[in-house]
Motif scaffolding. Structure first.
Motif, short mmCIF file in Angstrom:
data_model
loop_
_atom_site.label_atom_id
_atom_site.label_comp_id
_atom_site.label_asym_id
_atom_site.label_seq_id
_atom_site.Cartn_x
_atom_site.Cartn_y
_atom_site.Cartn_z
N GLU A 269 0.72 20.60 -10.52
CA GLU A 269 1.03 21.40 -11.71
C GLU A 269 2.18 22.37 -11.49
OE1 GLU A 269 -3.09 19.85 -12.27
OE2 GLU A 269 -1.93 20.62 -10.57
N ALA B 52 -3.70 17.47 -6.88
CA ALA B 52 -4.07 17.80 -8.26
C ALA B 52 -4.98 19.02 -8.27
CB ALA B 52 -4.76 16.63 -8.93
N LEU C 10 8.76 13.63 -12.16
CA LEU C 10 8.28 14.47 -13.26
C LEU C 10 9.23 14.39 -14.45
CD1 LEU C 10 6.32 16.68 -14.30
CD2 LEU C 10 7.92 18.36 -13.35
N THR D 64 8.57 13.62 -18.44
CA THR D 64 8.74 14.68 -19.43
C THR D 64 10.00 14.54 -20.27
OG1 THR D 64 9.88 16.13 -17.85
CG2 THR D 64 7.47 16.30 -17.98
N TYR E 212 0.00 11.31 -7.17
CA TYR E 212 0.96 11.94 -8.08
C TYR E 212 1.29 11.04 -9.26
CZ TYR E 212 5.09 14.73 -9.41
OH TYR E 212 6.01 15.52 -10.07
N TRP F 77 -1.51 11.04 -11.75
CA TRP F 77 -1.50 12.30 -12.50
C TRP F 77 -0.38 12.31 -13.54
CZ3 TRP F 77 2.12 16.37 -12.70
CH2 TRP F 77 1.64 17.58 -13.25
N LEU F 78 0.79 11.79 -13.16
CA LEU F 78 1.90 11.72 -14.12
C LEU F 78 1.57 10.77 -15.27
CD1 LEU F 78 4.99 11.57 -11.72
CD2 LEU F 78 4.38 13.47 -13.24
N GLU G 153 -1.31 10.23 -16.56
CA GLU G 153 -2.18 10.97 -17.48
C GLU G 153 -1.36 11.95 -18.31
OE1 GLU G 153 -5.14 12.90 -15.17
OE2 GLU G 153 -5.90 11.03 -14.30
N LYS G 154 -0.39 12.59 -17.66
CA LYS G 154 0.45 13.56 -18.37
C LYS G 154 1.27 12.86 -19.45
CE LYS G 154 3.69 17.32 -17.22
NZ LYS G 154 2.81 18.42 -17.58
#
Length: 249
Positions: A134, A160, A198, A202, A241, A244-245, A247-248
């Motif tokens: 995060e 995470a 990331l 994004t 990672y 997690w990305l 999910e983001k």
């Protein structure tokens, strides 16, 4: 168990919820609750009758002098109140590799906090974690100049936040280790690569330059500085990672 958590941010609020769901009596306290660990205000009343106290506080200022004073004074006040109350377990969250980066004022302050806990009167466990997924965005912002991110290729082994929460909750409900445990994510990755991945998710349009001189909040890194200590038998979290990305996204 009666558990008092100082700090109600990203980790503190989730640890409190997880422990409450498990049936424990939990209070997560911060300044809004009349707590000021730097002066000691409200601490004695908060820890009265507690079985475990968890310190997840963080300094509001990262200047070298301010952060050292925050952790030194806050930890001293909490430990003194715990001794009077007969608290049986003191838990803090620290940073993997803090002892390897003396050029960073923040890392020096965390080591000062650890030393106070080790020398204090309360049985303790220090949980050292690697950096959280995060916080990669904040690392990118700190390394941005004129719209370009300068990021070192040196490795982190990030984790995470939810995995940190799970392991901290286990430590809190277990016996004091009177020692340090390390936790980390499943894979070491260069900071430049973390930022690039990331940005793909994004849609951030900043360019990323791999720069070995970029450093990390005042300290120059190598590939081992912020990864688990050899021989420490670190707990390795399950969430990657990329998962997690996803999910983001």
């Amino acid at each position: 168990m009666k558990i008092v958590i100082f700090g109600s941010g990203l980790i503190g609020s989730q640890v409190a919820a997880k422990l409450a769901d498990a049936g424990h009596e939990v209070k997560a306290l911060g300044r809004a609750d009349g707590i000021d660990i730097t002066t000691g205000a409200g601490i004695a009343e908060a820890v009265d009758g507690a079985d475990v106290v968890v310190d997840l506080t963080n300094s509001p200022s990262w200047s070298d002098e301010d952060v050292l004073a925050f952790f030194r004074d806050g930890t001293s006040h909490i430990l003194a109140a715990e001794e009077k109350a007969g608290v049986g377990h003191h838990v803090i969250l620290s940073i993997v590799g803090a002892d390897r980066l003396p050029d960073s004022g923040y890392m020096r302050a965390k080591i000062a906090q650890e030393d106070l806990v080790k020398a204090g009167p309360t049985p303790y466990t220090i949980v050292r974690s690697t950096q959280f997924f995060e916080f990669v965005a904040g690392i990118a912002d700190a390394g941005t100049t004129d719209g370009t991110v300068h990021a070192t290729q040196a490795h982190l082994q990030p984790i995470a936040a939810r995995d940190v929460v799970s392991h901290v909750a286990e430590v809190v409900t277990g016996a004091p280790r009177n020692g340090t445990v390390e936790i980390a994510g499943p894979e070491p990755l260069g900071i430049d690569e973390l930022v690039r991945r990331l940005f793909v998710v994004t849609g951030d349009k900043r360019s990323v330059i791999s720069d070995p001189e970029a450093g990390y909040f005042g300290a120059k890194l190598d590939n081992s500085a912020l990864t688990p200590t050899p021989g420490a038998d670190a707990w390795i979290a399950p969430t990657t990672y990329d998962a997690w990305l996803a999910e983001k996204a």
